[in-house]
Design a protein around this motif. Structure first.
Motif, mmCIF file in Angstrom:
data_model
loop_
_atom_site.group_PDB
_atom_site.id
_atom_site.type_symbol
_atom_site.label_atom_id
_atom_site.label_comp_id
_atom_site.label_asym_id
_atom_site.label_seq_id
_atom_site.Cartn_x
_atom_site.Cartn_y
_atom_site.Cartn_z
ATOM 1 N N SER A 99 -18.691 4.693 -12.013
ATOM 2 C CA SER A 99 -20.134 4.425 -12.020
ATOM 3 C C SER A 99 -20.864 5.327 -11.023
ATOM 4 O O SER A 99 -21.957 5.824 -11.307
ATOM 5 C CB SER A 99 -20.405 2.954 -11.713
ATOM 6 N N THR A 153 -23.148 -0.071 -19.066
ATOM 7 C CA THR A 153 -21.989 -0.264 -18.208
ATOM 8 C C THR A 153 -20.942 0.760 -18.617
ATOM 9 O O THR A 153 -20.813 1.089 -19.805
ATOM 10 C CB THR A 153 -21.389 -1.678 -18.309
ATOM 11 N N SER A 203 -17.847 0.212 -17.675
ATOM 12 C CA SER A 203 -16.688 -0.588 -17.274
ATOM 13 C C SER A 203 -16.263 -1.569 -18.363
ATOM 14 O O SER A 203 -15.787 -2.659 -18.066
ATOM 15 C CB SER A 203 -17.016 -1.371 -15.995
ATOM 16 N N MET A 230 -22.327 -8.810 -16.652
ATOM 17 C CA MET A 230 -22.517 -7.397 -16.998
ATOM 18 C C MET A 230 -22.778 -7.234 -18.506
ATOM 19 O O MET A 230 -23.745 -6.596 -18.917
ATOM 20 C CB MET A 230 -21.260 -6.633 -16.574
ATOM 21 N N TRP A 231 -21.936 -7.840 -19.312
ATOM 22 C CA TRP A 231 -22.115 -7.757 -20.769
ATOM 23 C C TRP A 231 -23.428 -8.399 -21.201
ATOM 24 O O TRP A 231 -24.160 -7.844 -22.024
ATOM 25 C CB TRP A 231 -20.941 -8.429 -21.482
ATOM 26 N N GLY A 266 -24.585 -1.439 -14.744
ATOM 27 C CA GLY A 266 -23.801 -2.543 -14.208
ATOM 28 C C GLY A 266 -22.355 -2.121 -14.008
ATOM 29 O O GLY A 266 -21.798 -1.395 -14.827
ATOM 30 N N TYR A 267 -21.772 -2.565 -12.897
ATOM 31 C CA TYR A 267 -20.349 -2.289 -12.664
ATOM 32 C C TYR A 267 -19.718 -3.504 -12.013
ATOM 33 O O TYR A 267 -20.419 -4.379 -11.501
ATOM 34 C CB TYR A 267 -20.163 -1.038 -11.799
ATOM 35 N N VAL A 268 -18.389 -3.574 -12.057
ATOM 36 C CA VAL A 268 -17.707 -4.726 -11.479
ATOM 37 C C VAL A 268 -17.315 -4.405 -10.044
ATOM 38 O O VAL A 268 -16.509 -3.515 -9.798
ATOM 39 C CB VAL A 268 -16.462 -5.124 -12.301
ATOM 40 N N VAL A 280 -21.930 -6.692 -10.565
ATOM 41 C CA VAL A 280 -21.966 -7.988 -11.264
ATOM 42 C C VAL A 280 -20.563 -8.396 -11.697
ATOM 43 O O VAL A 280 -19.655 -7.565 -11.725
ATOM 44 C CB VAL A 280 -22.856 -7.922 -12.536
ATOM 45 N N SER A 325 -14.077 1.100 -11.595
ATOM 46 C CA SER A 325 -15.456 0.837 -12.001
ATOM 47 C C SER A 325 -16.428 1.444 -10.991
ATOM 48 O O SER A 325 -17.425 2.088 -11.354
ATOM 49 C CB SER A 325 -15.650 -0.682 -12.099
ATOM 50 N N LEU A 354 -29.784 -4.664 -18.012
ATOM 51 C CA LEU A 354 -29.011 -3.477 -17.618
ATOM 52 C C LEU A 354 -29.078 -2.499 -18.788
ATOM 53 O O LEU A 354 -29.076 -2.910 -19.947
ATOM 54 C CB LEU A 354 -27.556 -3.848 -17.347
ATOM 55 N N ALA A 373 -17.976 -9.541 -14.724
ATOM 56 C CA ALA A 373 -17.844 -8.966 -16.072
ATOM 57 C C ALA A 373 -18.742 -9.643 -17.115
ATOM 58 O O ALA A 373 -19.427 -8.973 -17.883
ATOM 59 C CB ALA A 373 -16.385 -9.007 -16.511
#
Length: 279
Positions: free
Chosen positions: A38, A75, A77, A63-64, A26-28, A58, A34, A72, A60
């Motif tokens: 990534s 990450t 990021s 993503m978490w 996952g990245y922002v 995604v 990011s 995922l 933030a």
């Protein structure tokens, strides 16, 4: 028919055993560091470690949550301790932090280097010069939450305008080209520092925190799923200035994958040191 079915089933099992699982990172989207980090990591995981990678853009928070749930795998990021600190507190029992990939990150309010204002507090007296506004990014971003806090802490009456990473830099470019003052929410590493002379406004109340770091955070199951990827991510770390060329190339129109491949081709020794022992 029975024998054929059994043969088909065992063939399927063998094929699956030979295929490495896809790694979802996952990245922002819109965060250039990011995207750059990534893509470089993804290309190394694919080319050197042999795992297919799916990059998933995604917000933030999503993503978490995705890494915590296992939707995922990783990450690269995770901005800590301040920017995404609330997400870390929420999910730290369900994720593993493998360490820092960028050691000297920072968030805050950014202005052209030529403006006389030095601190966040200085904005209030000259708010008309800045059109009574702070140009922001996406509403859920950590730097936006911290800017809301800074507006209260410094008693500012400027309005924080949410937009996006790309809309913010477009507005920054417009104002700089017109030689007008502008204040934006921003962060380093970012290509804008390679393009224009900018400065962070000092934050004596430390609302935006000290220097930040960006970490590689994974779902604990990744160790079982793809131990070589975990070994690589433990070693994968940028040196200051290294990521800038990848970000600027992408900003100037190079596709992120091509920018990543060019960097990898030019830095074979660094890549070798990251994958040593992981292959």
């Amino acid at each position: 028919m029975g024998t054929a079915l059994i043969a088909t089933m065992s063939a399927t099992v063998t094929a699956t055993a030979d295929t490495k699982p896809t790694i979802k990172i996952g990245y922002v989207e819109g965060w250039d560091d990011s995207v750059a980090t990534s893509n470089v990591a993804a290309r190394i995981i694919e080319k050197r470690l042999g795992y297919p990678v799916q990059l998933v853009p995604v917000a933030a928070g999503v993503m978490w949550q995705g890494v915590a749930r296992g939707d995922l795998d990783a990450t690269l990021s995770a901005w800590l301790p301040v920017t995404q600190g609330a997400y870390w507190e929420q999910f730290k029992g369900k994720v593993t932090d493998l360490g820092v990939n960028f050691p000297d990150a920072k968030i805050g309010l950014i202005v052209p280097a030529s403006v006389p204002e030095k601190t966040v507090a200085d904005l209030e007296a000259h708010k008309a010069d800045f059109n009574d506004r702070i140009v922001g990014i996406d509403a859920g971003a950590g730097v936006m939450k911290k800017t809301d806090e800074a507006i209260k802490a410094y008693n500012l009456s400027l309005q924080l305008m949410p937009s996006s990473g790309s809309a913010m830099t477009a507005e920054l470019a417009r104002q700089i080209n017109a030689s007008k003052p502008v204040v934006v929410t921003g962060w380093a590493p970012h290509w804008m520092f390679a393009k224009w002379k900018l400065k962070f406004l000092e934050d004596p109340k430390k609302v935006f925190g000290e220097a930040e770091h960006v970490d590689n955070v994974v779902n604990p199951q990744l160790e079982t799923k793809a131990a070589p990827v975990v070994a690589f991510l433990k070693k994968f770390q940028w040196k200051p200035g290294e990521i800038d060329s990848v970000m600027l190339a992408t900003e100037n129109g190079t596709k992120p994958v091509a920018a990543a491949d060019a960097w990898i081709a030019a830095h074979g020794d660094r890549v070798d040191s990251w994958v040593a022992g992981a292959q």
